[in-house]
Design an enzyme around this catalytic site. Structure first.
Site, short mmCIF file in Angstrom:
data_model
loop_
_atom_site.label_atom_id
_atom_site.label_comp_id
_atom_site.label_asym_id
_atom_site.label_seq_id
_atom_site.Cartn_x
_atom_site.Cartn_y
_atom_site.Cartn_z
N GLY A 152 0.37 -0.36 6.65
CA GLY A 152 0.71 0.33 5.40
C GLY A 152 -0.51 1.09 4.89
N SER A 173 4.51 -3.53 12.49
CA SER A 173 5.19 -3.60 11.19
C SER A 173 6.67 -3.74 11.55
CB SER A 173 5.00 -2.31 10.38
OG SER A 173 3.63 -2.04 10.16
N ARG A 231 -2.32 -12.37 2.45
CA ARG A 231 -2.11 -13.50 1.56
C ARG A 231 -2.20 -14.76 2.42
NH1 ARG A 231 -3.04 -10.71 -2.05
NH2 ARG A 231 -1.76 -10.04 -3.79
N GLU A 260 -5.03 -21.29 -3.01
CA GLU A 260 -6.31 -20.92 -3.64
C GLU A 260 -6.45 -21.56 -5.02
OE1 GLU A 260 -6.26 -16.65 -3.57
OE2 GLU A 260 -6.08 -16.61 -1.38
N HIS A 278 -11.28 -14.62 -2.03
CA HIS A 278 -10.27 -13.61 -2.40
C HIS A 278 -10.93 -12.47 -3.19
CE1 HIS A 278 -5.75 -12.89 -3.29
NE2 HIS A 278 -6.41 -11.75 -3.20
#
Ligand code: NDP
Length: 323
Positions: A152, A173, A231, A260, A278
């Site tokens: 992306g 993808s 993620r 997290e 992060h």
């Protein structure tokens, strides 16, 4: 004249928190006693500002009868129950585009740090070990084969950087991207089997949960490196830890984790992993741009009923409504 009431869902940066407070009547969702707070104040709230660390679930959304817009500070919005929002006609915005370079830089930093053992070499110097001998040889990123899982906006920015390193880039993808000079792989496992390094940069949420599973990790293999700037949910974290501990995976550079800020203790014992808290988009420049876009979306919706950057599901919904 009364100002619209905006609910700030923590955690927000102090700058975003204060900017909302300067422009609107602001309320803060408390960590404790939420039902009572929402029962008392819910009807006042017309907008939410949140970021990916703050859950906006159906319970919160449905306790706000006059909620019209949710402005998310971040391109990923897996913290929001989007079906619950859209079912009520609530608009949702995110911050695409303005963070591509920072996150792509972070992906390259992780890949270089793992392959060239930058962190371990730094500790080697600091510990005075250089006086006792040379640091072992490492493996190049230049000219390696790199697979991008999710070509992306950010994936393309990573690919552009890798081209400058002479890397052979391929990707997976769900849809093939027309007009790019990179080979397409039909699955994540197929991609992993054909590369030295795999970079995950897909959205979080149910459709990508554990997309990088044991099969993908084993396809990458004992000389392969995984970089995750997507993620934590995208990778089966238990399978990742097992593959690293058992030497079935060569190394990993991780910006994101399953729960997290908890990080599995086993990862901290390994010298072939680099762990970041992060910080993919966490630069002064990018966070200022994300903050501005979040506030502009909010102002635009409250002033004119349109968003600058609605999440894709909103356009899909209006296309369906328009036939
Ligand atoms: P884009 O929507 O531009 O790109 C997402 C890509 O993932 C697309 O190529 C999409 O292609 C692909 N994709 C989506 N679902 C799947 C699937 N189930 N299987 C395989 N591929 C899939 O998003 P961005 O590039 O702007 O951002 C990507 C993600 O990066 C964010 O959603 C966020 O989770 C993460 N991120 C992390 C940051 C950090 O701090 N570490 C900061 C910013 C973003 P297709 O639809 O064809 O499948």
């Amino acid at each position: 004249m009364s100002r619209p009431t905006v609910l700030r869902v923590p955690p927000l940066s102090p700058q975003l928190h204060d900017a909302v407070g300067e422009q609107y009547d602001a309320l803060d969702l408390p960590a404790e006693g939420r039902p009572a707070f929402l029962a008392e104040h819910g009807a006042e709230v017309v907008a939410i500002v949140c970021t990916n660390g703050g859950q906006v679930d159906a319970g919160v959304i449905n306790a706000l009868p006059n909620l019209r817009v949710i402005a998310n500070h971040g391109v990923g919005y897996d913290n929001i129950d989007v079906p619950a929002a859209l079912a009520r006609g609530i608009a949702v915005s995110n911050t695409p585009g303005v963070l591509d370079d920072a996150v792509a830089d972070t992906a390259l930093a992780l890949l270089l740090a793992v392959r060239r053992r930058v962190v371990v070499a730094d500790l080697f110097v600091r510990a005075g070990e250089w006086q006792r001998g040379e640091f072992p040889l490492t493996t190049e990123v230049s000219r390696s084969r790199v697979g991008i899982l999710g070509l992306g906006r950010i994936g393309r920015a990573i690919a552009t950087r890798l081209e400058a390193f002479g890397c052979t880039v391929s990707y997976h993808s769900r849809h093939e991207v027309p007009g790019v000079p990179y080979a397409y792989a039909a699955s994540a496992a197929e991609l992993a089997a054909s590369v030295d390094n795999l970079v995950a940069v897909v959205p979080g949420g149910a459709s990508t949960a554990a997309l990088v599973d044991r099969e993908v990790l084993d396809a990458l293999g004992p000389t392969g490196v995984l970089v995750n700037v997507a993620r934590g949910s995208v990778v089966d974290q238990d399978a990742l830890v097992a593959a690293l501990v058992e030497g079935r995976l060569g190394g990993a550079g991780l910006d994101v984790f399953a729960a997290e800020p908890e990080v599995p203790a086993a990862l901290a014992d390994l010298d072939n992993v680099v762990l970041l808290p992060h910080v993919g988009s966490a630069t002064h420049e990018t966070r200022a741009a994300m903050r501005a876009l979040t506030l502009d979306n909010l102002a635009s919706w409250l002033d004119t009923g349109t968003l600058l950057t609605p999440i894709p599901e909103m356009s899909e919904m209006s296309e369906r409504a328009g036939g």
